[in-house]
Design a protein around this motif. Sequence first.
Motif, PDB file in Angstrom:
ATOM      1  N   SER A  68     -10.351  11.170   1.047  1.00 18.71           N
ATOM      2  CA  SER A  68     -10.969  10.817  -0.231  1.00 18.71           C
ATOM      3  C   SER A  68     -10.980   9.309  -0.491  1.00 18.71           C
ATOM      4  N   PHE A  69     -10.281   8.539   0.321  1.00 19.74           N
ATOM      5  CA  PHE A  69     -10.261   7.087   0.135  1.00 19.74           C
ATOM      6  C   PHE A  69     -11.663   6.535   0.329  1.00 19.74           C
ATOM      7  N   THR A  70     -12.018   5.570  -0.499  1.00 18.18           N
ATOM      8  CA  THR A  70     -13.357   4.974  -0.417  1.00 18.18           C
ATOM      9  C   THR A  70     -13.349   3.536   0.089  1.00 18.18           C
ATOM     10  N   ALA A  71     -12.144   2.986   0.268  1.00 19.14           N
ATOM     11  CA  ALA A  71     -12.035   1.601   0.741  1.00 19.14           C
ATOM     12  C   ALA A  71     -10.864   1.500   1.714  1.00 19.14           C
ATOM     13  N   PRO A  72     -10.991   0.659   2.727  1.00 21.61           N
ATOM     14  CA  PRO A  72      -9.910   0.494   3.702  1.00 21.61           C
ATOM     15  C   PRO A  72      -8.578   0.102   3.067  1.00 21.61           C
ATOM     16  N   ARG A  73      -8.611  -0.668   1.982  1.00 20.98           N
ATOM     17  CA  ARG A  73      -7.368  -1.092   1.348  1.00 20.98           C
ATOM     18  C   ARG A  73      -6.591   0.084   0.784  1.00 20.98           C
ATOM     19  N   GLN A  74      -7.279   1.168   0.403  1.00 21.69           N
ATOM     20  CA  GLN A  74      -6.581   2.359  -0.087  1.00 21.69           C
ATOM     21  C   GLN A  74      -5.748   2.986   1.037  1.00 21.69           C
ATOM     22  N   PHE A  75      -6.341   3.076   2.216  1.00 19.00           N
ATOM     23  CA  PHE A  75      -5.616   3.625   3.361  1.00 19.00           C
ATOM     24  C   PHE A  75      -4.436   2.722   3.709  1.00 19.00           C
ATOM     25  N   HIS A  76      -4.671   1.427   3.752  1.00 20.02           N
ATOM     26  CA  HIS A  76      -3.610   0.469   4.075  1.00 20.02           C
ATOM     27  C   HIS A  76      -2.463   0.590   3.075  1.00 20.02           C
ATOM     28  N   SER A  77      -2.785   0.669   1.791  1.00 20.17           N
ATOM     29  CA  SER A  77      -1.764   0.784   0.753  1.00 20.17           C
ATOM     30  C   SER A  77      -0.966   2.078   0.916  1.00 20.17           C
ATOM     31  N   PHE A  78      -1.649   3.186   1.179  1.00 20.39           N
ATOM     32  CA  PHE A  78      -0.973   4.467   1.354  1.00 20.39           C
ATOM     33  C   PHE A  78      -0.016   4.421   2.549  1.00 20.39           C
ATOM     34  N   VAL A  79      -0.508   3.921   3.670  1.00 20.74           N
ATOM     35  CA  VAL A  79       0.327   3.854   4.874  1.00 20.74           C
ATOM     36  C   VAL A  79       1.523   2.931   4.644  1.00 20.74           C
ATOM     37  N   GLN A  80       1.319   1.825   3.961  1.00 21.86           N
ATOM     38  CA  GLN A  80       2.431   0.902   3.688  1.00 21.86           C
ATOM     39  C   GLN A  80       3.485   1.565   2.813  1.00 21.86           C
ATOM     40  N   ARG A  81       3.050   2.258   1.761  1.00 25.60           N
ATOM     41  CA  ARG A  81       4.006   2.934   0.869  1.00 25.60           C
ATOM     42  C   ARG A  81       4.738   4.053   1.608  1.00 25.60           C
ATOM     43  N   LEU A  82       4.038   4.791   2.458  1.00 27.62           N
ATOM     44  CA  LEU A  82       4.662   5.850   3.239  1.00 27.62           C
ATOM     45  C   LEU A  82       5.684   5.257   4.215  1.00 27.62           C
ATOM     46  N   THR A  83       5.328   4.167   4.854  1.00 29.59           N
ATOM     47  CA  THR A  83       6.231   3.482   5.776  1.00 29.59           C
ATOM     48  C   THR A  83       7.468   2.968   5.036  1.00 29.59           C
ATOM     49  N   ASP A  84       7.271   2.418   3.851  1.00 30.14           N
ATOM     50  CA  ASP A  84       8.396   1.932   3.053  1.00 30.14           C
ATOM     51  C   ASP A  84       9.330   3.082   2.665  1.00 30.14           C
ATOM     52  N   ALA A  85       8.768   4.232   2.301  1.00 31.81           N
ATOM     53  CA  ALA A  85       9.589   5.395   1.940  1.00 31.81           C
ATOM     54  C   ALA A  85      10.398   5.868   3.140  1.00 31.81           C
ATOM     55  N   TYR A  86       9.775   5.937   4.296  1.00 25.90           N
ATOM     56  CA  TYR A  86      10.495   6.356   5.503  1.00 25.90           C
ATOM     57  C   TYR A  86      11.585   5.345   5.869  1.00 25.90           C
ATOM     58  N   ALA A  87      11.330   4.060   5.623  1.00 24.89           N
ATOM     59  CA  ALA A  87      12.355   3.047   5.898  1.00 24.89           C
ATOM     60  C   ALA A  87      13.564   3.245   4.978  1.00 24.89           C
ATOM     61  N   LEU A  88      13.322   3.601   3.720  1.00 26.25           N
ATOM     62  CA  LEU A  88      14.437   3.893   2.810  1.00 26.25           C
ATOM     63  C   LEU A  88      15.246   5.086   3.315  1.00 26.25           C
ATOM     64  N   LEU A  89      14.561   6.098   3.808  1.00 28.31           N
ATOM     65  CA  LEU A  89      15.247   7.263   4.352  1.00 28.31           C
ATOM     66  C   LEU A  89      16.048   6.880   5.591  1.00 28.31           C
ATOM     67  N   GLU A  90      15.441   6.118   6.467  1.00 31.77           N
ATOM     68  CA  GLU A  90      16.114   5.691   7.691  1.00 31.77           C
ATOM     69  C   GLU A  90      17.330   4.822   7.389  1.00 31.77           C
ATOM     70  N   ASP A  91      17.237   4.003   6.351  1.00 33.48           N
ATOM     71  CA  ASP A  91      18.320   3.087   6.006  1.00 33.48           C
ATOM     72  C   ASP A  91      19.308   3.673   5.010  1.00 33.48           C
ATOM     73  N   PHE A  92      19.148   4.961   4.664  1.00 36.18           N
ATOM     74  CA  PHE A  92      20.065   5.569   3.711  1.00 36.18           C
ATOM     75  C   PHE A  92      21.483   5.416   4.256  1.00 36.18           C
ATOM     76  N   PRO A  93      22.442   5.010   3.422  1.00 41.63           N
ATOM     77  CA  PRO A  93      23.780   4.646   3.907  1.00 41.63           C
ATOM     78  C   PRO A  93      24.625   5.846   4.330  1.00 41.63           C
ATOM     79  N   SER A  94      24.227   6.474   5.435  1.00 43.76           N
ATOM     80  CA  SER A  94      24.940   7.644   5.938  1.00 43.76           C
ATOM     81  C   SER A  94      24.669   7.840   7.414  1.00 43.76           C
TER      82      SER A  94
END
Length: 130
Positions: A68-94
Motif C-alpha cells: 500500500s506504500f505510495t512512495a519509496p520513503r514510506q518503505f524506507h521508514s518502515f524498514v528502518q523502524r522494523l530494524t530498530d525494533a529488532y535491534a532493541l530485542l537483540e540488545d535486550f539486557p539478557s
Amino acid sequence: MLRIELRDRIAVLTLDRPERLNAIGSGTVDRLTGALTELRDNDDVRALVVAGAGRAFSAGADIGEIESFTAPRQFHSFVQRLTDAYALLEDFPSPRSRPSTGSPSAAVSNSRSPVTYGWRSGAPGWACPR
C-alpha cells in the motif's frame, strides 16, 4: 497487534494477528519498540518472552501494508523502524536462547540461565531471562 502481559516477573509480548499469521505492520512495530524500551529498564522483569498467537510465530513483515506504500520513503521508514525494533530485542539486557516448546513457568522459574520455551499454541518463541 501486540499483546503485552506481565506475569510473575515475566514479560510476555505476543504477536496477536493470527488471521494474518502475525504479520508485523507499522502498529506492531511501534508497540514492540515502546514495550521493549519500557521493559529494558524495569528491574521487576526477570525474563522476556516473545511469542505468536495461533498457528504461526510470525510470517514476517506485513506485505499487504508494504504494497500500500505510495512512495519509496514510506518503505524506507518502515524498514528502518522494523530494524530498530529488532535491534532493541537483540540488545535486550539478557542471555538469549533458541526457539523451542515447553512451559514458560516451568522453564523460567527461578532461573538465571538461558532457557527455551514455546507459548500456548506450540508456536516457537524466545525466552530471555535476566
